[in-house]
Design an enzyme around this catalytic site. Structure first.
Site, PDB file in Angstrom:
ATOM      1  N   GLU A 142      45.227  30.450 102.570  1.00 24.69           N
ATOM      2  CA  GLU A 142      46.247  29.743 101.784  1.00 24.69           C
ATOM      3  C   GLU A 142      46.660  30.564 100.563  1.00 24.69           C
ATOM      4  O   GLU A 142      47.840  30.558 100.178  1.00 24.69           O
ATOM      5  CB  GLU A 142      45.714  28.380 101.349  1.00 24.69           C
ATOM      6  CG  GLU A 142      45.567  27.399 102.494  1.00 24.69           C
ATOM      7  CD  GLU A 142      44.834  26.130 102.115  1.00 24.69           C
ATOM      8  OE1 GLU A 142      45.099  25.091 102.739  1.00 24.69           O
ATOM      9  OE2 GLU A 142      43.989  26.176 101.186  1.00 24.69           O
ATOM     10  N   GLU A 194      38.467  25.283 108.478  1.00 20.46           N
ATOM     11  CA  GLU A 194      38.001  24.011 107.919  1.00 20.46           C
ATOM     12  C   GLU A 194      37.644  23.001 109.005  1.00 20.46           C
ATOM     13  O   GLU A 194      36.716  22.201 108.844  1.00 20.46           O
ATOM     14  CB  GLU A 194      39.071  23.416 106.987  1.00 20.46           C
ATOM     15  CG  GLU A 194      39.262  24.146 105.677  1.00 20.46           C
ATOM     16  CD  GLU A 194      40.327  25.235 105.751  1.00 20.46           C
ATOM     17  OE1 GLU A 194      40.773  25.690 104.692  1.00 20.46           O
ATOM     18  OE2 GLU A 194      40.697  25.629 106.887  1.00 20.46           O
TER      19      GLU A 194
END
Length: 254
Positions: free
Chosen positions: A108, A128
């Site tokens: 990100e 994740e």
């Protein structure tokens, strides 16, 4: 120090500096990144920002998982200081020099930059899901815009990594560079951008954001308005004069 912040001429470099932890971000690092990005925007001498990681193995492994249990409540976690937000909100153009693994929040972080270049040993993943949650720093939106819905779904739903060459083929990065040449290339690219008219460069960044968030007709009208604003600046006058006089322009951010 959790980050290193250096200014060399018109280029600032923010280096995530926990190589022994694959540059995983802690709350303290997040706050340091926010402060560094704010300084980049305050300092008119800075015209481009490079984000990279310390050490040969990792750009950033995302948030330090061991620190996530330190949040007292889910609401505290929701309202945490976010390093990806800080980078995404930079007014100045930014370059991610991805020098190794970019995982979770590290991916990100790279996606939050305007331009991404990677070393040939870089790997990218949104892992994740393997731990029971999903990314929260714009992962899905940034990936879908960068590599398309199907490729984004593959990364988000498997959590498995892709290598630098696949990232290049999918459009996740613009260039793949040998590791020992990565920072030289990042600096050369940053210096090229820094030599351009700074108001126009920052306006181009804002225009790109609008292009993704507005309907086509509105985005085109907004672009025309931004062009008109840039056209009235002293830098634009200087650019036209330099073109007529066959010389290099000297832009002064006016």
């Amino acid at each position: 120090m959790s980050i290193l912040f250096e200014i060399d001429g018109a280029v600032a470099t923010i280096t995530l500096n926990r190589p022994e932890k694959f540059n995983a971000a802690t709350p303290a690092m997040s706050r340091a990144i926010v402060e560094a990005t704010q300084e980049c925007d305050r300092n008119d001498d800075i015209r481009c920002v490079i984000i990279t990681g310390a050490g040969p193995k990792a750009f950033c492994a995302g948030s330090d998982v061991e620190a996530l249990d330190d949040y007292a409540t889910p609401w505290d976690f929701r309202n945490r200081v976010d390093y990806c937000d800080a980078i995404h909100k930079l007014r100045k153009p930014s370059i991610a020099a991805v020098n190794g693994h970019a995982l979770g929040g590290g991916l990100e972080t790279a996606l939050s930059c305007d331009i991404r270049i990677a070393s040939s040993n870089a790997k990218f993943a949104a892992p994740e899901i393997k731990l029971g949650w999903i990314g929260g720093g714009g992962m899905a939106a940034f990936l879908a815009h960068s590599i398309g819905a199907s490729n984004a779904a593959l990364m988000l739903m498997t959590g498995d990594p892709i290598d630098a060459q696949r990232a290049l083929g999918w459009g996740l990065v613009s260039e793949v560079i040998e590791p020992d040449a990565l920072m030289d290339r990042a600096r050369a690219l940053a210096e090229t951008i820094a030599a351009r008219a700074p108001i126009a460069a920052e306006t181009a960044k804002r225009n790109l954001t609008a292009a993704f968030s507005m309907p086509l007709e509105e985005a085109m009208a907004y672009e025309r308005d931004l062009q008109t604003i840039c056209f009235t600046t002293q830098d634009a006058l200087e650019g036209r004069a330099a073109f007529k006089e066959k010389r290099a322009p000297v832009f002064r951010r006016k």
